[in-house]
Design a protein around this motif. Structure first.
Motif, PDB file in Angstrom:
ATOM      1  N   ALA A   1      -8.655   3.842   4.989  1.00 29.03           N
ATOM      2  CA  ALA A   1      -9.274   3.726   3.650  1.00 29.03           C
ATOM      3  C   ALA A   1     -10.470   2.707   3.441  1.00 29.03           C
ATOM      4  O   ALA A   1     -10.236   1.423   4.410  1.00 29.03           O
ATOM      5  N   VAL A   2     -11.455   2.701   2.779  1.00 26.36           N
ATOM      6  CA  VAL A   2     -12.255   1.709   2.623  1.00 26.36           C
ATOM      7  C   VAL A   2     -11.627   0.313   2.005  1.00 26.36           C
ATOM      8  O   VAL A   2     -10.620   0.543   1.303  1.00 26.36           O
ATOM      9  N   GLY A   3     -11.834  -0.808   2.574  1.00 30.05           N
ATOM     10  CA  GLY A   3     -11.013  -1.832   2.293  1.00 30.05           C
ATOM     11  C   GLY A   3     -10.570  -2.126   0.926  1.00 30.05           C
ATOM     12  O   GLY A   3     -11.541  -2.082   0.150  1.00 30.05           O
ATOM     13  N   GLY A   4      -9.263  -2.379   0.683  1.00 27.53           N
ATOM     14  CA  GLY A   4      -8.861  -2.681  -0.552  1.00 27.53           C
ATOM     15  C   GLY A   4      -8.346  -1.622  -1.518  1.00 27.53           C
ATOM     16  O   GLY A   4      -7.985  -1.648  -2.593  1.00 27.53           O
ATOM     17  N   ILE A   5      -8.948  -0.372  -1.170  1.00 30.41           N
ATOM     18  CA  ILE A   5      -8.893   0.910  -1.926  1.00 30.41           C
ATOM     19  C   ILE A   5      -7.419   1.336  -2.065  1.00 30.41           C
ATOM     20  O   ILE A   5      -6.880   1.790  -3.179  1.00 30.41           O
ATOM     21  N   THR A   6      -6.517   1.417  -0.994  1.00 32.53           N
ATOM     22  CA  THR A   6      -5.054   1.628  -1.103  1.00 32.53           C
ATOM     23  C   THR A   6      -4.337   0.886  -1.906  1.00 32.53           C
ATOM     24  O   THR A   6      -3.503   1.455  -2.800  1.00 32.53           O
ATOM     25  N   ASP A   7      -4.538  -0.395  -2.225  1.00 33.77           N
ATOM     26  CA  ASP A   7      -4.125  -1.431  -3.120  1.00 33.77           C
ATOM     27  C   ASP A   7      -4.733  -0.856  -4.398  1.00 33.77           C
ATOM     28  O   ASP A   7      -3.843  -0.936  -5.403  1.00 33.77           O
ATOM     29  N   LYS A   8      -6.031  -0.636  -4.684  1.00 31.14           N
ATOM     30  CA  LYS A   8      -6.360  -0.380  -6.105  1.00 31.14           C
ATOM     31  C   LYS A   8      -5.693   1.055  -6.507  1.00 31.14           C
ATOM     32  O   LYS A   8      -5.594   1.297  -7.651  1.00 31.14           O
ATOM     33  N   LEU A   9      -5.513   1.915  -5.579  1.00 34.15           N
ATOM     34  CA  LEU A   9      -5.089   3.250  -5.907  1.00 34.15           C
ATOM     35  C   LEU A   9      -3.654   3.050  -6.461  1.00 34.15           C
ATOM     36  O   LEU A   9      -3.245   3.716  -7.570  1.00 34.15           O
ATOM     37  N   LEU A  10      -2.970   2.105  -5.838  1.00 34.10           N
ATOM     38  CA  LEU A  10      -1.595   1.750  -6.378  1.00 34.10           C
ATOM     39  C   LEU A  10      -1.503   1.059  -7.450  1.00 34.10           C
ATOM     40  O   LEU A  10      -0.814   1.518  -8.339  1.00 34.10           O
ATOM     41  N   GLU A  11      -2.288   0.237  -7.716  1.00 31.84           N
ATOM     42  CA  GLU A  11      -2.636  -0.580  -8.860  1.00 31.84           C
ATOM     43  C   GLU A  11      -2.943   0.470 -10.312  1.00 31.84           C
ATOM     44  O   GLU A  11      -2.250   0.344 -11.363  1.00 31.84           O
ATOM     45  N   ALA A  12      -3.746   1.417 -10.187  1.00 33.82           N
ATOM     46  CA  ALA A  12      -4.237   2.384 -10.924  1.00 33.82           C
ATOM     47  C   ALA A  12      -3.100   3.212 -11.356  1.00 33.82           C
ATOM     48  O   ALA A  12      -2.655   3.392 -12.584  1.00 33.82           O
ATOM     49  N   ALA A  13      -2.446   3.550 -10.309  1.00 34.33           N
ATOM     50  CA  ALA A  13      -1.114   4.807 -10.701  1.00 34.33           C
ATOM     51  C   ALA A  13      -0.052   3.753 -11.314  1.00 34.33           C
ATOM     52  O   ALA A  13       0.490   4.450 -12.349  1.00 34.33           O
ATOM     53  N   ASN A  14       0.210   2.536 -10.892  1.00 34.44           N
ATOM     54  CA  ASN A  14       1.105   1.882 -11.621  1.00 34.44           C
ATOM     55  C   ASN A  14       0.786   1.674 -13.194  1.00 34.44           C
ATOM     56  O   ASN A  14       1.714   1.638 -14.086  1.00 34.44           O
ATOM     57  N   LEU A  15      -0.397   1.274 -13.312  1.00 37.67           N
ATOM     58  CA  LEU A  15      -0.721   1.079 -14.746  1.00 37.67           C
ATOM     59  C   LEU A  15      -0.680   2.294 -15.558  1.00 37.67           C
ATOM     60  O   LEU A  15      -0.096   2.447 -16.722  1.00 37.67           O
ATOM     61  N   ALA A  16      -0.998   3.322 -14.912  1.00 39.34           N
ATOM     62  CA  ALA A  16      -0.963   4.907 -15.573  1.00 39.34           C
ATOM     63  C   ALA A  16       0.617   4.937 -15.961  1.00 39.34           C
ATOM     64  O   ALA A  16       0.819   5.641 -16.857  1.00 39.34           O
TER      65      ALA A  16
END
Ligand code: ADP
Ligand code: ASP
Ligand code: MG
Length: 296
Positions: A39-54
């Motif tokens: 994935a584009v750098g940092g995106i996997t972490d950002k996907l997880l962060e978004a999902a955890n917030l949701a």
């Protein structure tokens, strides 16, 4: 055949993807290559962060989603910056933007779903995480096509079959090896691009191979095809005595055994995901660790 894997930083910006494309263009002149991208750098972490917030009923997940959206759009913008007076390039760009919009809308729906039901199961997490590599591989493939480089895109989920151990699935090598060999037996493209990290269970559910798993995807393909070499392209020039990003005195290790590489990776040398070594060791395929930012 050679197998080349490019990590998050290597595909983290238009500038770096252009470096990757130069490397692919060069190497595909000499041999067929299979290319695995993260994935584009940092995106996997950002996907997880978004999902955890949701999942926590925190509406800030929408901002995280917007960041994911803008990072990908900026990459596309950079890759097609010279397309203004070229109607062919413009067509490729429009087509790519449409595909990426579709995927991002699907991601948005999934995040909205997680927010509504207040739940993030391991299975849903894998579905969510798979977007990172789906987006990056789509962008790189369509950029190659736009530049008239002979390439195909194959979804790794159609060939890498695992159990249903979500987030850290175990590969069924018997089925996977046959799938990969069958695919290549009828493929004639100089470059075949695969999204890293993602796989599918025997029941057709999306699974992933563990964080850092794109290295493993590349090793699985290399072993199945008896490749001449597995190249791991990253942001440091090889395996070092210790993390070169943290310790100035770290020095690159010119050559080490598979055993030593496994050991270093187990003790935290993130440059190589530990399971990567086993499939290539069995076939004695050399692993070469290279720096996308310093290819020589
Ligand atoms: P990629 O996104 O390309 O897969 P990773 O971040 O997973 O890259 O791995 C590369 C990183 O591994 C380097 O940036 C470095 O900080 C870290 N690293 C830790 N230990 C080592 C080591 N002994 N040798 C090289 N890199 C190491
Ligand atoms: N994108 C996945 C991760 O960040 C896989 C990889 O990059 O190797 O873990
Ligand atoms: Mg990695």
């Amino acid at each position: 055949m050679k197998v080349l894997k490019f990590g998050g930083t290597s595909v983290g910006s238009a500038e770096n993807i252009n470096k990757v494309i130069n490397i692919l263009d060069q190497q595909s002149k000499n041999t067929n290559i299979a290319v695995v991208v993260s994935a584009v750098g940092g995106i996997t972490d950002k996907l997880l962060e978004a999902a955890n917030l949701a999942c926590d009923k925190n509406e800030d997940y929408k901002q995280k989603y917007d960041v994911i959206w803008s990072i990908h759009n900026k990459v596309i913008e950079g890759l097609f910056e010279n397309s203004e007076n070229d109607s062919e390039l413009q067509k490729h760009q429009d087509n790519l933007r449409e595909l990426i919009s579709e995927k991002l809308n699907e991601l948005k729906s999934l995040l909205n779903g997680i927010y509504l039901i207040n739940e993030l199961s391991p299975q849903t997490k894998d579905k969510l995480l798979s977007f990172g590599e789906a987006l990056s591989s789509t962008i790189i493939y369509h950029t190659l096509k736009a530049r008239q480089i002979d390439a195909a895109l194959k979804n790794s989920q159609e060939v890498i079959v695992t159990d249903s151990n979500f987030n850290n699935a175990i590969v069924n090598f018997e089925i996977t090896n046959t799938n990969i060999q069958e695919f290549f037996s009828s493929n004639s493209n100089a470059i075949v691009l695969f999204p890293g990290f993602v796989s599918k269970s025997a029941h057709g559910e999306i699974t992933t191979l563990g964080r850092g798993g794109s290295d493993y995807t590349a090793a699985i393909i290399a072993a199945a095809m008896d490749a001449d070499e597995l190249q791991i392209w990253t942001d440091v020039s090889g395996m070092y005595t210790t993390n070169p990003k943290l310790v100035k005195q770290a020095s690159p290790i010119v050559e080490l055994s598979y055993q030593e590489a496994v050991e270093l990776s187990h003790f935290g040398a993130k440059v190589l995901y530990p399971p990567t070594v086993m499939p290539v060791l069995k076939k004695q395929i050399p692993i070469v660790i290279k720096n996308t930012m310093d290819p020589e």
